[in-house]
Scaffold this motif. Structure first.
Motif, PDB file in Angstrom:
ATOM      1  N   PRO A 163       0.824  -1.212   0.000  1.00 38.83           N
ATOM      2  CA  PRO A 163       0.000   0.000   0.000  1.00 38.83           C
ATOM      3  C   PRO A 163       0.857   1.262   0.000  1.00 38.83           C
ATOM      4  CG  PRO A 163      -0.859  -1.589   1.566  1.00 38.83           C
ATOM      5  CD  PRO A 163       0.443  -2.142   1.071  1.00 38.83           C
ATOM      6  N   ARG A 164       0.501   2.190  -0.893  1.00 37.82           N
ATOM      7  CA  ARG A 164       1.319   3.399  -1.032  1.00 37.82           C
ATOM      8  C   ARG A 164       1.346   4.213   0.253  1.00 37.82           C
ATOM      9  NH1 ARG A 164       0.861   6.596  -6.567  1.00 37.82           N
ATOM     10  NH2 ARG A 164       1.521   4.486  -7.151  1.00 37.82           N
ATOM     11  N   ALA A 165       0.240   4.203   0.986  1.00 36.62           N
ATOM     12  CA  ALA A 165       0.205   4.946   2.250  1.00 36.62           C
ATOM     13  C   ALA A 165       1.254   4.416   3.215  1.00 36.62           C
ATOM     14  CB  ALA A 165      -1.181   4.852   2.881  1.00 36.62           C
ATOM     15  N   LEU A 166       1.420   3.100   3.258  1.00 32.29           N
ATOM     16  CA  LEU A 166       2.408   2.509   4.154  1.00 32.29           C
ATOM     17  C   LEU A 166       3.825   2.876   3.723  1.00 32.29           C
ATOM     18  CD1 LEU A 166       3.066   0.689   6.541  1.00 32.29           C
ATOM     19  CD2 LEU A 166       2.886  -1.292   5.025  1.00 32.29           C
ATOM     20  N   VAL A 167       4.083   2.831   2.415  1.00 31.19           N
ATOM     21  CA  VAL A 167       5.402   3.221   1.907  1.00 31.19           C
ATOM     22  C   VAL A 167       5.701   4.669   2.272  1.00 31.19           C
ATOM     23  CG1 VAL A 167       6.786   3.578  -0.165  1.00 31.19           C
ATOM     24  CG2 VAL A 167       5.327   1.557   0.014  1.00 31.19           C
ATOM     25  N   LEU A 168       4.744   5.554   2.038  1.00 32.47           N
ATOM     26  CA  LEU A 168       4.948   6.969   2.369  1.00 32.47           C
ATOM     27  C   LEU A 168       5.137   7.155   3.875  1.00 32.47           C
ATOM     28  CD1 LEU A 168       2.277   8.615   0.040  1.00 32.47           C
ATOM     29  CD2 LEU A 168       4.764   8.820  -0.169  1.00 32.47           C
ATOM     30  N   VAL A 191      19.360  21.837   8.605  1.00 34.11           N
ATOM     31  CA  VAL A 191      19.051  20.706   7.731  1.00 34.11           C
ATOM     32  C   VAL A 191      18.229  19.675   8.496  1.00 34.11           C
ATOM     33  CG1 VAL A 191      20.039  18.856   6.335  1.00 34.11           C
ATOM     34  CG2 VAL A 191      21.123  21.102   6.356  1.00 34.11           C
ATOM     35  N   SER A 192      18.583  19.454   9.766  1.00 28.26           N
ATOM     36  CA  SER A 192      17.807  18.524  10.593  1.00 28.26           C
ATOM     37  C   SER A 192      16.362  18.994  10.729  1.00 28.26           C
ATOM     38  CB  SER A 192      18.448  18.393  11.979  1.00 28.26           C
ATOM     39  OG  SER A 192      19.763  17.896  11.894  1.00 28.26           O
ATOM     40  N   ALA A 193      16.193  20.305  10.912  1.00 34.52           N
ATOM     41  CA  ALA A 193      14.842  20.853  11.027  1.00 34.52           C
ATOM     42  C   ALA A 193      14.059  20.644   9.731  1.00 34.52           C
ATOM     43  CB  ALA A 193      14.916  22.342  11.371  1.00 34.52           C
ATOM     44  N   VAL A 194      14.728  20.830   8.593  1.00 30.88           N
ATOM     45  CA  VAL A 194      14.074  20.632   7.293  1.00 30.88           C
ATOM     46  C   VAL A 194      13.657  19.173   7.123  1.00 30.88           C
ATOM     47  CG1 VAL A 194      14.460  20.630   4.798  1.00 30.88           C
ATOM     48  CG2 VAL A 194      15.185  22.585   6.178  1.00 30.88           C
ATOM     49  N   LEU A 195      14.518  18.244   7.533  1.00 27.95           N
ATOM     50  CA  LEU A 195      14.166  16.830   7.451  1.00 27.95           C
ATOM     51  C   LEU A 195      12.915  16.528   8.286  1.00 27.95           C
ATOM     52  CD1 LEU A 195      17.688  15.130   7.658  1.00 27.95           C
ATOM     53  CD2 LEU A 195      16.171  15.188   5.682  1.00 27.95           C
ATOM     54  N   GLY A 196      12.826  17.150   9.462  1.00 31.56           N
ATOM     55  CA  GLY A 196      11.641  16.967  10.300  1.00 31.56           C
ATOM     56  C   GLY A 196      10.376  17.460   9.613  1.00 31.56           C
ATOM     57  N   VAL A 197      10.450  18.653   8.998  1.00 34.52           N
ATOM     58  CA  VAL A 197       9.292  19.211   8.295  1.00 34.52           C
ATOM     59  C   VAL A 197       8.888  18.312   7.132  1.00 34.52           C
ATOM     60  CG1 VAL A 197       8.512  21.131   6.853  1.00 34.52           C
ATOM     61  CG2 VAL A 197       9.751  21.593   8.953  1.00 34.52           C
ATOM     62  N   LEU A 198       9.879  17.862   6.355  1.00 31.03           N
ATOM     63  CA  LEU A 198       9.578  16.971   5.233  1.00 31.03           C
ATOM     64  C   LEU A 198       8.893  15.691   5.718  1.00 31.03           C
ATOM     65  CD1 LEU A 198      12.821  17.308   3.062  1.00 31.03           C
ATOM     66  CD2 LEU A 198      10.543  18.201   2.547  1.00 31.03           C
ATOM     67  N   GLY A 199       9.400  15.150   6.838  1.00 31.46           N
ATOM     68  CA  GLY A 199       8.784  13.953   7.388  1.00 31.46           C
ATOM     69  C   GLY A 199       7.332  14.188   7.777  1.00 31.46           C
ATOM     70  N   ALA A 200       7.057  15.343   8.403  1.00 35.04           N
ATOM     71  CA  ALA A 200       5.681  15.659   8.799  1.00 35.04           C
ATOM     72  C   ALA A 200       4.774  15.793   7.576  1.00 35.04           C
ATOM     73  CB  ALA A 200       5.665  16.952   9.613  1.00 35.04           C
ATOM     74  N   LEU A 201       5.270  16.455   6.523  1.00 32.00           N
ATOM     75  CA  LEU A 201       4.464  16.633   5.310  1.00 32.00           C
ATOM     76  C   LEU A 201       4.186  15.301   4.620  1.00 32.00           C
ATOM     77  CD1 LEU A 201       6.138  19.865   3.833  1.00 32.00           C
ATOM     78  CD2 LEU A 201       3.914  19.685   4.984  1.00 32.00           C
ATOM     79  N   VAL A 202       5.213  14.434   4.544  1.00 25.79           N
ATOM     80  CA  VAL A 202       5.016  13.123   3.917  1.00 25.79           C
ATOM     81  C   VAL A 202       4.046  12.286   4.750  1.00 25.79           C
ATOM     82  CG1 VAL A 202       6.157  10.977   3.221  1.00 25.79           C
ATOM     83  CG2 VAL A 202       7.254  13.162   2.760  1.00 25.79           C
ATOM     84  N   ALA A 203       4.105  12.405   6.075  1.00 24.36           N
ATOM     85  CA  ALA A 203       3.172  11.667   6.932  1.00 24.36           C
ATOM     86  C   ALA A 203       1.731  12.140   6.709  1.00 24.36           C
ATOM     87  CB  ALA A 203       3.563  11.825   8.396  1.00 24.36           C
ATOM     88  N   LEU A 204       1.547  13.441   6.514  1.00 21.10           N
ATOM     89  CA  LEU A 204       0.210  13.959   6.212  1.00 21.10           C
ATOM     90  C   LEU A 204      -0.302  13.402   4.887  1.00 21.10           C
ATOM     91  CD1 LEU A 204       0.539  17.703   7.301  1.00 21.10           C
ATOM     92  CD2 LEU A 204      -0.934  15.965   8.347  1.00 21.10           C
ATOM     93  N   LEU A 205       0.584  13.355   3.892  1.00 17.98           N
ATOM     94  CA  LEU A 205       0.203  12.781   2.605  1.00 17.98           C
ATOM     95  C   LEU A 205      -0.145  11.298   2.753  1.00 17.98           C
ATOM     96  CD1 LEU A 205      -0.082  13.005  -0.464  1.00 17.98           C
ATOM     97  CD2 LEU A 205       2.380  12.605  -0.664  1.00 17.98           C
TER      98      LEU A 205
END
Length: 401
Positions: free
Chosen positions: A211-216, A370-384
């Motif tokens: 499932p794509r949701a699980l991969v994301l 950069v660590s902060a940016v990785l955190g934001v990206l992770g949060a956005l991908v989790a929302l998706l």
């Protein structure tokens, strides 16, 4: 993606209270040697005469080995169909190879044996998570409350290990690791074997796309976990350069682990309210706050509250990942699912660790941006991922039971 809890005949063979104690003891004894190995193994390597370059290779060998050993052993565990027996066999192999390490002196032999240890020890992290999550899905245990004992034992080993190794010498480090692993082997024998999961439906036997949701969701966790790479590699060095004592630095790290323990203790309740995807989002937002402030080189008075955020940046994302995989993967693929999720996190963490050196040399503490940016990206991908999954479905948290 929601799956019904597994049937519980196994619970009749092992009273629930006894299982909870045994599972907590399994996590505690499993993480005990890790709490000795991480801070003190370099001292043992030095006592064996390895130079700094050889020590770096020795530390890297298990990191590389686990990248292929973890997914392979996950598939093997599912194929065998006896997860507790697999854990015990891997524990016995780890005891044997750690014993060989205690006898090793030549650098090449040390490298080889460390690789052999990683073949059995490192895959066991994901497989123990898989075993505990399946017990929790059946309502027999609480994953978070079991896992908290692993973090507690790790912290105790960090602190007590320093005192013990000071008294017994750096040459005793591996012997203490062996004793810790022996205790885990003994405890693993008290765990009940899981019942074979129900025969998968025909559509589950066919290896369709994940499932794509699980991969994301797993990618989201990997991004947030990778945000810790700079912290793990350079925080102690930086704090020491700022003039903080080793005791103060130790207390800073202990604060983070203590917050992690609290999260695991009460995380299941939080999971039941917001679901695994939003728990991962919470971890990513906490990473933005934590590392966004750290890039400005905050004073000691702020460092302790920032370390408390470790409960979310590490603990919440880890707990969310285990639960997300437990919900999204059939029981007969649980070992492979948890192992592949851990493998993905290891890939991201390894890449971030390699990049952390040049980043730190270039900009110092500002690299935490950069660590902060990785955190934001992770949060956005989790929302998706949550949107793809149709939201966090209201149900009993699988890792809580």
């Amino acid at each position: 993606m929601n799956r019904a809890p597994e049937p519980g005949p196994g619970a009749r063979r092992h009273p629930r209270g006894n299982l909870k104690v045994a599972l907590g003891a399994a996590f505690a004894t499993f993480y005990l040697p890790l709490g000795i190995q991480m801070p003190y193994l370099p001292l043992w390597l030095q006592s064996r005469g390895l130079d700094p370059q050889e020590i770096g290779i020795a530390i890297a060998v298990p990191l590389v080995t686990r990248l292929f050993a973890t997914p392979v052993l996950g598939f093997v565990s599912d194929h065998v169909g006896r997860p507790r027996a697999t854990l015990t066999a891997l524990a016995a192999m780890t005891v044997l190879t750690m014993g060989l390490l205690a006898l090793a002196h030549d650098p090449l032999v040390v490298f080889l044996v460390l690789g052999l240890i990683a073949l059995s020890w490192h895959p066991s992290f994901a497989l123990l998570d898989s075993y505990a999550a399946r017990q929790a899905r059946a309502g027999r245990a609480d994953y978070g409350r079991s896992r908290q004992w692993g973090s507690g034992a790790f912290l105790v080993a960090n602190v007590a290990g320093g005192l013990v190794i000071t008294a017994t010498g750096a040459g005793s480090v591996v012997l203490w690791m062996v004793l810790g692993q022996l205790s885990y082997l003994a405890v693993s024998l008290t765990l009940p074997e899981l019942d074979a999961p129900p025969a998968p439906a025909p559509h589950e036997r066919e290896r369709g796309p994940v499932p794509r949701a699980l991969v994301l969701g797993v990618v989201a966790v990997a991004l947030v976990q990778a945000s810790h790479a700079l912290l793990y590699a350079f925080a102690s060095v930086h704090w020491r350069a700022e003039g903080w004592s080793l005791t103060t630095i130790g207390l800073l790290w202990a604060t983070g682990v203590a917050a992690e323990i609290v999260l695991f203790r009460f995380g299941t309740r939080l999971m039941g309210r917001i679901g695994p995807y939003r728990l991962i989002v919470l971890g990513g937002v906490a990473a933005l706050a934590r590392f966004g402030v750290m890039m400005f080189d905050p004073p000691l008075a702020l460092l302790f509250p920032l370390q408390l955020l470790h409960g979310f940046t590490f603990g919440a994302t880890y707990l969310g990942m285990v639960e997300m995989v437990a919900r999204g993967v059939a029981a007969h693929r649980s070992g492979a699912g948890q192992s592949l999720a851990a493998w993905t996190v290891n890939i991201f963490m390894s890449a971030a660790t390699v990049a952390s050196g040049p980043l730190w040399v270039a900009v110092g503490a500002k690299a935490f941006a950069v660590s902060a940016v990785l955190g934001v990206l992770g949060a956005l991908v989790a929302l998706l991922a949550r949107r793809r999954a149709g939201g966090d479905q209201p149900q009993r948290a699988g890792t809580g039971g």
